[in-house]
Design a protein around this motif. Sequence first.
Motif, PDB file in Angstrom:
ATOM      1  N   GLY A   8      33.200  -1.150  42.840  1.00 47.55           N
ATOM      2  CA  GLY A   8      34.716  -1.124  42.292  1.00 47.55           C
ATOM      3  C   GLY A   8      34.418  -2.931  42.522  1.00 47.55           C
ATOM      4  N   PRO A   9      35.135  -4.236  41.955  1.00 48.88           N
ATOM      5  CA  PRO A   9      35.559  -5.323  42.462  1.00 48.88           C
ATOM      6  C   PRO A   9      35.162  -4.859  43.786  1.00 48.88           C
ATOM      7  N   GLY A  10      34.653  -6.697  44.137  1.00 47.86           N
ATOM      8  CA  GLY A  10      34.444  -7.069  45.504  1.00 47.86           C
ATOM      9  C   GLY A  10      35.591  -8.101  45.780  1.00 47.86           C
ATOM     10  N   LEU A  11      35.650  -8.532  44.952  1.00 47.40           N
ATOM     11  CA  LEU A  11      36.797  -9.750  44.489  1.00 47.40           C
ATOM     12  C   LEU A  11      38.848  -9.406  44.023  1.00 47.40           C
ATOM     13  N   VAL A  12      39.802  -9.480  44.451  1.00 47.81           N
ATOM     14  CA  VAL A  12      40.826  -8.769  43.838  1.00 47.81           C
ATOM     15  C   VAL A  12      41.504  -9.971  43.753  1.00 47.81           C
ATOM     16  N   LYS A  13      42.271 -10.814  43.179  1.00 43.55           N
ATOM     17  CA  LYS A  13      43.404 -11.561  43.185  1.00 43.55           C
ATOM     18  C   LYS A  13      44.766 -11.070  43.697  1.00 43.55           C
ATOM     19  N   PRO A  14      45.425 -12.191  44.870  1.00 41.90           N
ATOM     20  CA  PRO A  14      46.542 -11.859  45.535  1.00 41.90           C
ATOM     21  C   PRO A  14      47.984 -11.038  44.479  1.00 41.90           C
ATOM     22  N   LEU A  80      41.417   5.055  44.219  1.00 44.37           N
ATOM     23  CA  LEU A  80      42.023   4.302  44.834  1.00 44.37           C
ATOM     24  C   LEU A  80      42.447   3.023  44.164  1.00 44.37           C
ATOM     25  N   LYS A  81      44.324   3.762  44.064  1.00 40.75           N
ATOM     26  CA  LYS A  81      44.462   1.945  43.491  1.00 40.75           C
ATOM     27  C   LYS A  81      45.444   1.527  45.100  1.00 40.75           C
ATOM     28  N   LEU A  82      45.345   0.579  45.117  1.00 44.49           N
ATOM     29  CA  LEU A  82      46.526   0.168  45.878  1.00 44.49           C
ATOM     30  C   LEU A  82      46.911  -1.127  45.319  1.00 44.49           C
ATOM     31  N   SER A  83      47.966  -1.423  44.952  1.00 42.40           N
ATOM     32  CA  SER A  83      49.052  -1.933  44.310  1.00 42.40           C
ATOM     33  C   SER A  83      49.613  -3.520  44.949  1.00 42.40           C
ATOM     34  N   SER A  84      49.854  -5.185  44.329  1.00 44.36           N
ATOM     35  CA  SER A  84      50.308  -5.711  45.565  1.00 44.36           C
ATOM     36  C   SER A  84      49.446  -6.483  46.517  1.00 44.36           C
ATOM     37  N   VAL A  85      48.411  -6.304  46.405  1.00 46.33           N
ATOM     38  CA  VAL A  85      47.163  -6.775  48.058  1.00 46.33           C
ATOM     39  C   VAL A  85      47.835  -8.414  47.888  1.00 46.33           C
ATOM     40  N   THR A  86      47.493  -8.598  49.543  1.00 48.11           N
ATOM     41  CA  THR A  86      47.645  -9.497  50.116  1.00 48.11           C
ATOM     42  C   THR A  86      46.713 -10.080  50.982  1.00 48.11           C
ATOM     43  N   ALA A  87      45.756 -11.014  51.204  1.00 48.05           N
ATOM     44  CA  ALA A  87      45.410 -11.427  52.577  1.00 48.05           C
ATOM     45  C   ALA A  87      45.294 -10.521  53.317  1.00 48.05           C
ATOM     46  N   ALA A  88      46.119  -9.560  53.667  1.00 45.91           N
ATOM     47  CA  ALA A  88      45.765  -8.385  54.828  1.00 45.91           C
ATOM     48  C   ALA A  88      45.633  -7.222  54.393  1.00 45.91           C
ATOM     49  N   ASP A  89      45.150  -7.419  52.948  1.00 46.95           N
ATOM     50  CA  ASP A  89      44.088  -6.238  52.653  1.00 46.95           C
ATOM     51  C   ASP A  89      42.870  -5.596  52.395  1.00 46.95           C
ATOM     52  N   THR A  90      42.322  -7.705  52.870  1.00 48.21           N
ATOM     53  CA  THR A  90      41.127  -7.971  53.158  1.00 48.21           C
ATOM     54  C   THR A  90      40.237  -6.814  53.643  1.00 48.21           C
ATOM     55  N   GLY A 106      30.691   7.328  52.532  1.00 46.91           N
ATOM     56  CA  GLY A 106      30.379   5.860  52.000  1.00 46.91           C
ATOM     57  C   GLY A 106      29.611   4.605  52.729  1.00 46.91           C
ATOM     58  N   GLN A 107      28.496   4.083  52.219  1.00 51.97           N
ATOM     59  CA  GLN A 107      28.898   2.711  53.060  1.00 51.97           C
ATOM     60  C   GLN A 107      29.303   2.208  53.015  1.00 51.97           C
ATOM     61  N   GLY A 108      30.284   2.008  51.970  1.00 52.62           N
ATOM     62  CA  GLY A 108      31.794   0.777  52.491  1.00 52.62           C
ATOM     63  C   GLY A 108      31.152  -0.566  51.272  1.00 52.62           C
ATOM     64  N   THR A 109      32.642  -0.934  51.152  1.00 50.56           N
ATOM     65  CA  THR A 109      32.414  -1.902  50.332  1.00 50.56           C
ATOM     66  C   THR A 109      33.501  -3.115  51.068  1.00 50.56           C
ATOM     67  N   LEU A 110      32.775  -4.170  50.898  1.00 52.76           N
ATOM     68  CA  LEU A 110      33.687  -5.901  51.210  1.00 52.76           C
ATOM     69  C   LEU A 110      34.396  -5.846  49.934  1.00 52.76           C
ATOM     70  N   VAL A 111      35.818  -5.905  50.659  1.00 55.95           N
ATOM     71  CA  VAL A 111      37.216  -6.698  49.205  1.00 55.95           C
ATOM     72  C   VAL A 111      38.314  -7.748  49.772  1.00 55.95           C
ATOM     73  N   THR A 112      37.691  -9.041  49.598  1.00 50.97           N
ATOM     74  CA  THR A 112      37.848  -9.706  49.822  1.00 50.97           C
ATOM     75  C   THR A 112      39.233 -10.267  48.538  1.00 50.97           C
ATOM     76  N   VAL A 113      40.494 -10.527  49.697  1.00 47.04           N
ATOM     77  CA  VAL A 113      41.763 -10.897  48.646  1.00 47.04           C
ATOM     78  C   VAL A 113      41.920 -12.488  48.901  1.00 47.04           C
ATOM     79  N   SER A 114      41.289 -12.390  47.368  1.00 51.20           N
ATOM     80  CA  SER A 114      41.585 -14.482  47.811  1.00 51.20           C
ATOM     81  C   SER A 114      41.839 -15.101  46.305  1.00 51.20           C
ATOM     82  N   SER A 115      42.304 -15.792  46.068  1.00 50.49           N
ATOM     83  CA  SER A 115      42.901 -16.746  44.757  1.00 50.49           C
ATOM     84  C   SER A 115      41.218 -17.420  44.238  1.00 50.49           C
TER      85      SER A 115
END
Lengths: 115, 104
Positions: A8-14, A80-90, A106-115
């Motif tokens: 999945g994507p490693g970067l998601v916007k707030p 997994l779907k997690l809606s309305s993400v904020t920086a705290a979901d990084t 799994g090996q894990g994947t880093l997801v960063t929430v940032s604009s």
Amino acid sequence: QVQLQESGPGLVKPSETLSLTCTVSGGSISSYYWSWIRQPPGKGLEWIGYIYYSGSTNYNPSLKSRVTISVDTSKNQFSLKLSSVTAADTAVYYCASLSGSYAYWGQGTLVTVSS
Amino acid sequence: SYELTQPPSVSVSPGQTASITCSGDKLGDKYACWYQQKPGQSPVLVIYQDSKRPSGIPERFSGSNSGNTATLTISGTQAMDEADYYCQAWDSTDFGTGTKVTVL
């Protein structure tokens, strides 16, 4: 030996929705409960929720209003779907099997929430 | 949720014994599990059902559980055992607060 792989994507916007998929290999998806777990940088493990192959789910009450976990048995995948993400979901997001204990990860994947 | 409390850190000299505790209400009435997590890696199950070791886990890792406290013991601690350790109750989805083991 069961193996799990997150994708999945490693970067998601707030305010947007985080979407991840876990592919299970080496075993049947009907054998365990399947969980999502996350770990913010430098912090401990937080259980997000789990699903059984039948589709029954259980979510962490603190995230329940924003979480949806689904399963596709034909593809041996769960998502997994997690809606309305904020920086705290990084966090690093892990998928894992659950049968009393979390035996396979799994090996894990880093997801960063940032604009 | 079911709260599990661990000491933030434990220090041990090489070759000595490290003991990590996990406290929870009537934890001894449940099974306890333990996970090892090294930096940048996924957690690995090292003890399940209080004292059983998965295949491939060294014998120096052992566990016990009674009353309100489960204990993970690492005998003859090696430098490679330096990691974070988390406990979990068998019928709970949540993890303990985590303990950083430092081998000095």
